[in-house]
Scaffold this motif. Sequence first.
Motif: not given
Lengths: 546, 1087
Positions: A259, A399, A409-410, A412-414, A416-417, A420, A445, A448
């Motif tokens: 992080q 991730a 969630t963190d 998933h977000d990672a 997706d980065m 994407d 994507a 989730r």
Amino acid sequence: MKNIYKYYGILAVLLLIATSCHDELEKLPVSNLSQDNYYTNIEELGIGMVGVYDELAQSKDGYGEAFIKIATHGTHVATTFLGNVKQNTQAWYTFDNTEESFWRFWGSSYSLIYRANQVIDRSAQLIVAPDEQIVQNRIVAEARFLRASMYFNLVRFWGDVPLIKEELINVGNSSSPRVAAEEVYEFIIEDLKFAEENLYYASWVAGDRPSYGEADLGRATIGTAQGLLAKVYLTRASLNIDTSGLDNSYYQLAYDKAQEVMTDGHYQLEPNYGTLFTVAGERSHEWMFQIQFDFELLQPGIWGGVNGPKGNNKALDWTNLARSMATLELLNHYDDDDPRYQHNIAQGTLNADNSVKYNKNQNKSYVHKFRFTTKFNSAFNTDMNAPVMRYADIILVYAEAAAYLGLDTDAHDALDMIRDRARNSGIFDLNNVDFLASDGISPTAVDRSLTGEDLLDEIIWDRAKELCFEGTGKFDVFRYGETKFIELVANQLWDTDLTQDTNASNSPKPVPWGGNVQPKHILFPIPEAEIRGNSFINIGDNNEGW
Amino acid sequence: MEKIPHKKAWIQCFLLTVFFFAGVSQQIQAQAKNVTGNVKDESGQVLPGTSILVIGTSIGTMTDFDGNYEVRVTEEGKRISFSSMGYVTQEVPYTGQETINIVLKEDRSQLDEVIVVGYGTQKAQDVTGAIAKVKVEEIERTNNTTAEQALTGRIAGVNTTTSDGSLGSGMRIRIRGGTSINANNEPLYVIDGMPIEVNYEVEQGPSAIDGPQSSPLANLDPDAIQSIEVLKDASAAAIYGARGANGVVIITTKKGQAGKAKMTFDVRTSLSMVPDSRFVDVLNTSQYGKNLIDRVQYNKGVYNPNALITVNTGGESYVDLTPEEAQVVFDNAANTDWQDEIYQLGVITNYSFGVSGGSEGNLYSIRTSYLNNEGTVKNSYFKRYNANFNFQNKINDKFKVVSVLAPSYSVKRGPTSGGAFNQRNMGSVIKALSRQPDRVVGQIEEDQEEGGIWLDPVTEAEKTQTLQNTYGFNGNLNFIYTFSKGLTANVRLGMNYMDGVNKAFFPGAFGRGQRSNGLGTRFHYRNLNLNAQYMLNYRTAFGQGNKHKLTLLGGYTKTDNKRDTEYIQTTDFEVESAGYDGLHYGLVPLAPETVFIEKTMISYLTRANYGYANKYNFTFSMRADGSSVFINDKWGYFPAAAFGWNAHNESFLKNAKAISNLKLRLSYGQTGNAGIPPYASFGLLNVANYAYGETTVAGLSSASITNPDLKWEFTDQYNLGIDLGMFQNRIGLTAEVYYKETTDLLLRMPLPISSGFDSWLTNVGSVENKGLEVSLNTINFDGDFKWSTDINFSINRNKVLDMGGAYEQTFDDQFTNGTTTGLLRVGESLGNWLGYETAGVFTYDDFVDPTVANPVLKPELVGKYGAGTGLDPIYGDLKYVDQPTVPVYETDSESGEEVLVGYTGDGIINGADSKIIARTQPKHFGSIYNSFSYKGIELGLFFTYKYGFDVVNGNRHRLNGTGGDNWNKTSEVLNAWTPANPTGTYPRPDYLADKRLTDLSIEDGSFVRFQSMNIAYNVPSKHIRDIGLTSLKIYSNVDNIYIWTKYSGYDPEVGVANGQRAITSAGLDYGAYPRTLNVALGVKVGF
């Protein structure tokens, strides 16, 4: 009178003997410097430090060749297609501890450790002017970073290894016992913490500490040390995964450190995935650490040649003799229109117009990732740097740590980065040396709802799809533990002919070498060349099963 | 005898010039009386050329062709001596006779023969050590391009191996086996008193080519040699202390003899060739095509009736042919025999002119020679220019100067031999063997598999250039001063200098130069070896009838070696025509490399010889050597002692008529070896630059670790010898047994690689050599027709006794691409190879169901045999023996315990299955020479043999084992296993090479060689004296006539590996030049 001559004669002989002083037996080397009287000032310390980096780029050892074989072949991601049994021992698990790649990689790692120890110890004896101290500390930090990198490789491949912390002065002390992996990790973490405190920023970063110049590409930076530390924590967390289980405190450390890298923003994702693996991409701010190879500067590497497009004898620009092959599993995990798939793998060789020629006799999915033309008739050698760590890897570390800590969630977000960027990447076109637009659909994507084991499995293949053929595969399958290792490596399938659709009955079948994979392969055997010379390690002391 | 006036004047003129050079004028004789007479041997033959000397004066002459002489004697009471080679010298007092006719007795005993020993000479009967001699007559029987060749097969215990047959190539000479592993194993050469360490790395630089090595003695003219003495045992060699462990070869060049000027002119022309019968049996185009077709139609051992073949016969391409059609294409394609193309008839011409003579005390010998060897490989030659001056000048009664000066120059051009693994650096021979037969000369094509553009060996030989120039000087001045009777001092100052340039140029169009658009290299080395010897020598006899004889020697010597080298390499040539002499046209230079090294050795030596009543001889010697190559332990001490007993001089044998000579010798001594690179003791920093981004930054790193305690390697040697002469020495027998143990080996010991180093040089371990040597000389017929026989026989066994606690060490070679094939194992001999045992190929019989494409091995064969591919074996795979390494336990039915019942294989073919597959040291070797003569006609037949050794046929391994389908193969592949030839014993045609060395490439090298034949006719003097000649000999030497061997390569006597690999990769035939058959015709004229 005659007698006088006689005596003079005798005297003359005696004189000749007496004057020939035995100092003449002191002959010191003149064309080479001696290590015994070097490292007398900060410049010499710096020159010695360059010598530490030099070990990274040895042609056959280390990252020059051995690493490619032992770190990428024989994973869930990559194998080789040759009939050459000597090149295939890693991919087909027919190796024993006399394997050349093992002693080469082990030896090269420890050779670098020796050189780093020399710089670190000699620096401790060197008193420099106050204004030179920051340089001196940086040099030592570079040495400690590289030393930690080597131990990190060694401990991941071999588990308990000899831990040499000082320059070898007396050959009588050359043997060292293996120490517990935990202790090795402690030492690595200590080194990396020092490196993090004392290195410079990357050339494009400004901050409270000095930055490197543009010409210093390839030196370890603060960000590099942080990134490696995050990876070390993640791996440390899964140490003894088969026995005592996972260690959440290390996942937390990995999560925090990854992080920090992401927050600092020294490194960014390259907009186009394919750029990373081109000449221009070598200066991308996504690359956190690479071994520098350059053909013109007499430091060529074969990574690009082994993992680049394979040209057939009509190909003009891509005469690589590619040697790596993607596994069927990896192929199956990609969506067909994932730009990374289209960039990384080709099921055939290249023609003169750079179109892919499907060859009926070559049922192979060639690695196509690194777009470095080999220099004219230079065999495998290209300018391609060896990839060690890039920002995407740290995002995936984040991730994975998050997933283990239940921060879905963190995670998933990672993911997706990464997806994407992949989705929005153009496809590198060999003909125009430019990017064609992608269809913007794949990869989709992340779902989730994924959590727990399912999420971790998703991360395994996201790592594979993003980082394949970059030397992380073996480390990953080892890290995942014995059950996953066997599942991912032994139970591979292969297709006798991927391109010949006329023969539909030719369904995929298990790889012929799958039966060779055993639980003992979760660690490499200590090389025979080490055991032979090391009085602390006996033949029976090898890793379990070896 | 009638004189031809103008001839005489010419000779005088020449002599004046000679003496001008010598700086001495002839002494003018006082007025005196003339004595005339005639000299004959016991059979009544006249003896021309007999030396006649008036003792105590400098007056002397020689007999002419009819054995007549005329000499002036100044006063009565003088004694006149008559000496002729091979006859017992006679002395006659002059009492005023006008005529003295003499009959000289033939000397068979050779007991008075003078033997050159270290730092002096001895009479043969006083010798206590094992010393063997090769005489000038023996040297002249063969065509020797280099001096070492003269030793081939001549001496028991001396094993010579040609590294290969290329021009001026060196030889490996092992006297009583190899003593060392990492240090030098070559003997010490002493040329006219000047010690020269032979280092085969002498001309090696960081060159772009791995060429064959020239002999460091290649600049020496073999025809200038008078004799070669080989010091075999320690008592003889210990006087050379630290350099004596591998034996000592003493070379003495020709000296002048007192008397009238003798001139000789020798011209010899030889034809040299590689006979077709010795060609390696490779495939012709038709066979090669069949092999390619079979690869496709029998792919993976299964017949494919629909196979379609793509054919590319160099230019012509066809696709989708049936096997039959493809075969027709091949049958009609070009069929080039590349061996025929690359080899040609070589011509060697040799001219030498010598003049020698002088009066007593002032002797001269001047020789000059020229050798031109047009090689048997296209576009190769070796030329050598030699001069040799030998002057002995008596300045006054006390002071004498001996000068030996030998300048030389040689030039060698040629494609390379041996060479590296890949095609880029491959030599001409391997290229000739591997080139596809369907290609023609001059065809340039890209080879995808080998990654480059290649052409045939002939075009390459013509278009690439390599040249070696070597300027040499070898000489020494020996100042001898006699203080009083018996006590002499001498100072010998010598210099050996070699200045060589190796140049090479490879054009950018193909091959080696293609990668870099032209490649030019130049390696320049200068080796200077300065030697100074200061000696005191005392010789005395005392007691009743001078029964006690004592000789004492003491001295000090110093040797300095300096080596200075430069290496330049340039690439990227727009202008190529200037070749290797225009490196400045290259656009991209490599950083030059300069190396200067020096080493010094200082020695003190002493020796005592004591003889009693010609019966007992004792020798004691001691030498101390200090060397700069060591740091703390510079000095080594080398003692020796020997005892000789001339039993035939004992009263109890005096009446044994049959025994003319019986001598027992016993010796012990220590010798040493410091043959390591000069700075091997030091921890050195090497260049370790790193390129960050676009910039290279200077870096350094440790290449080695200091070992301050490195010291000498010691060899202890015991020798027991017997010399027996029977029936007036018509039978002569010498037998020796010896035991040698070398300890404190300078051995590269493995370090744990975690130390950062893989090995270091240290003193551990030991090696032993023991053996038996017999030489037998017999005179079978003696009269007008003479027949004599010389037989040599040697056995040497060596064994590694200890390697510092390690059981074995393995080494890689230069041709299996990184596989460790060299093996040193405690209890085994040196020179063994590690590899895999095979048992033919997998056939239908080995599988459960031989009808399926993916067959299953019969269960009883699992763990016994495996495939080298790493996969399950299929039809026609090479059948590796899975060595039994895994213990098998069975539960004992009674006790219920697990009992070891045997071993089985582990089911995988890997490093654990390798074993010793080749032993390259011969079990025994020897020679036989038969000489016949009848009235001026001589015939000699010389055979040599070696028995019981393996040769590693690297050519075969490379062609058949690892070369791809664009390499030609040897004819063994014709017997490949295919569904059509299920009894074939060779792996199927498409068998994927696994690069492992298997016993398939190992062959028995045992051979008998018809080494040479020499025929000569000495034209009787009556036919030639009228034209002013004193002798005329027409001769023919034929070398290397025939070889009886099972070995399938060119020659089983081969070893191309260099340096330390000469031991760990011994007996390797990889791209070695074939030895040639040489037929020489020569005329030697004396006047």
